[in-house]
Design an enzyme around this catalytic site. Sequence first.
Site, PDB file in Angstrom:
ATOM      1  CG  ASP A 159      -4.852   7.450  -0.448  1.00  0.00           C
ATOM      2  OD1 ASP A 159      -5.729   7.837   0.365  1.00  0.00           O
ATOM      3  OD2 ASP A 159      -4.121   6.462  -0.244  1.00  0.00           O
ATOM      4  CE1 TYR A 164      -6.855   4.184   9.414  1.00  0.00           C
ATOM      5  CE2 TYR A 164      -7.994   2.453   8.208  1.00  0.00           C
ATOM      6  CZ  TYR A 164      -6.879   3.219   8.411  1.00  0.00           C
ATOM      7  OH  TYR A 164      -5.777   3.039   7.608  1.00  0.00           O
ATOM      8  CE  LYS A 165      -5.236   7.318   8.113  1.00  0.00           C
ATOM      9  NZ  LYS A 165      -4.540   7.188   6.839  1.00  0.00           N
ATOM     10  CG  PHE A 224       0.648   6.361   4.395  1.00  0.00           C
ATOM     11  CD1 PHE A 224       0.920   7.065   5.562  1.00  0.00           C
ATOM     12  CD2 PHE A 224       0.398   5.003   4.482  1.00  0.00           C
ATOM     13  CE1 PHE A 224       0.936   6.418   6.789  1.00  0.00           C
ATOM     14  CE2 PHE A 224       0.418   4.356   5.715  1.00  0.00           C
ATOM     15  CZ  PHE A 224       0.682   5.064   6.866  1.00  0.00           C
ATOM     16  NE  ARG A 236      -0.520  12.937  11.936  1.00  0.00           N
ATOM     17  CZ  ARG A 236      -0.787  11.818  11.257  1.00  0.00           C
ATOM     18  NH1 ARG A 236      -0.422  11.708   9.992  1.00  0.00           N
ATOM     19  NH2 ARG A 236      -1.390  10.812  11.832  1.00  0.00           N
TER      20      ARG A 236
HETATM   21  C1  LIG Z   1      -3.820   5.858   6.626  1.00  0.00           C
HETATM   22  C2  LIG Z   1      -3.372   5.667   5.224  1.00  0.00           C
HETATM   23  C3  LIG Z   1      -3.295   4.376   4.654  1.00  0.00           C
HETATM   24  C4  LIG Z   1      -3.554   3.145   5.463  1.00  0.00           C
HETATM   25  O1  LIG Z   1      -3.834   2.014   4.672  1.00  0.00           O
HETATM   26  P1  LIG Z   1      -4.528   0.746   5.349  1.00  0.00           P
HETATM   27  O2  LIG Z   1      -4.509  -0.299   4.307  1.00  0.00           O
HETATM   28  O3  LIG Z   1      -5.922   1.171   5.751  1.00  0.00           O
HETATM   29  O4  LIG Z   1      -3.740   0.375   6.561  1.00  0.00           O
HETATM   30  C5  LIG Z   1      -2.947   4.281   3.313  1.00  0.00           C
HETATM   31  N1  LIG Z   1      -2.664   5.387   2.581  1.00  0.00           N
HETATM   32  C6  LIG Z   1      -2.719   6.623   3.103  1.00  0.00           C
HETATM   33  C7  LIG Z   1      -2.418   7.801   2.245  1.00  0.00           C
HETATM   34  C8  LIG Z   1      -3.052   6.794   4.434  1.00  0.00           C
HETATM   35  O5  LIG Z   1      -3.075   8.019   4.987  1.00  0.00           O
END
Ligand SMILES: *Cc1c(COP(=O)(O)O)cnc(C)c1O
Length: 399
Positions: A185, A210-211, A114, A357
């Site tokens: 991660d 939050y996911k 990400f 998705r």
């Molecule tokens: C959703 C997601 C994030 C989001 O990071 P935030 O700091 O919570 O906004 C980061 N890395 C990955 C791999 C994600 O899927």
Amino acid sequence: MTISQLPRKDLFDLPEGVIYLDGNSLGPLPKSVPARLNEVVTTEWGKSLIRGWNDAKWMEQPARVGNLVARLIGAPEGSVVMGDTLSIKVYQALASALEMRPERKVVLTDSGNFPTDIYMAQGLIRSLAQGHELRIAAPEEVMDMIDDSIAAVMLTEVDYRSGRRHDMMTITEKAHKAGAVMIWDLAHSAGAVPLNVAETNCEFAVGCTYKYLNGGPGAPAFIYVRPDIVNQARPALSGWMGHDAPFAFHMDYQPANNIERMRVGTPPVLQMSALEEALKVWDGVDMADIRTASIKLSEQFIAEVEAQCPQLTLASPREPDLRGSQVSFAFENGFAVMQALIARGVIGDFRAPDIIRFGFTPLYLDSGDISAAVTVLREVLESESWKDPTYQQRAGTVT
Ligand SMILES: *Cc1c(COP(=O)(O)O)cnc(C)c1O
């Protein structure tokens, strides 16, 4: 709990007429959260005031909630702490990892990561100004790129676009053989797939809540540090809440001798309380049952979409073992298609350039929901109703 007791729809407050296939971006509201939040605000904050830190045990909450998350990711008690956002936790893990390998200068990640993880690494490398380099491999080339120049391998297990899943055991083993520190991660893994962080032996794992964990928008992130190296993991963000004695107010930073050293500042008590309550939906749930049900739902979805929507191309691995709990399809006008779906109550999301998705969360979805969603998708494609100009406007849209 057995698989026959899934879904647990009665535990969630899902709006009438909505089929929610976006729990992988923002989980829905567990029914018991509003009353709990109201109690925290009116009683704990309203009546206890500053005494809430002790009376309501706010100070211990980041570690207490960390233990609830630990159970879901296969980590031992006392190895996970909550706070901040995932971007911050990525930074912390990587900064500590690089300090553990001062003689090495390469961070290895992949293009399936990400973007914020990559951005945080770039920012850290710039601030360190020690000549570090970020290598971005293709996901399928990661294994071949691990060699003894690598200080840290930093990967996301489940690709946010395609759902492609890395083999955590094999990659971690190879990283360790090469002498590198492993950071996983688990943003799209926690609450989606069975995890055994302890068994993988990685040094660090991070993720958001939050996911699939339904903690609500802005819910705090988690960080795991392998217990045997926690005292070697020097916190780069050396805030007072990670201090060994925060209320001694010493002039020098001395990190706590446990996972709490990864705390930074004052915890977000309201968000943390929403999350703590939301995690109750996992009581008695076996992640193996979740996985079995999730594969069933996603296999059904792929079969029905391929039979009814020939316009779409599968953009996820076909083999269920190689996927997380989401399925993506490619379509040139994917953005407009998703807008049309959302207008009809089928909520998934779009990822540029052409990916639609869908996340599968067996806690509140059943096979009837999947068939109903595919029917709407077929209608949108057959009628080409996505061509309606209202579905083309992207300005200001959060996708
Ligand atoms: C959703 C997601 C994030 C989001 O990071 P935030 O700091 O919570 O906004 C980061 N890395 C990955 C791999 C994600 O899927």
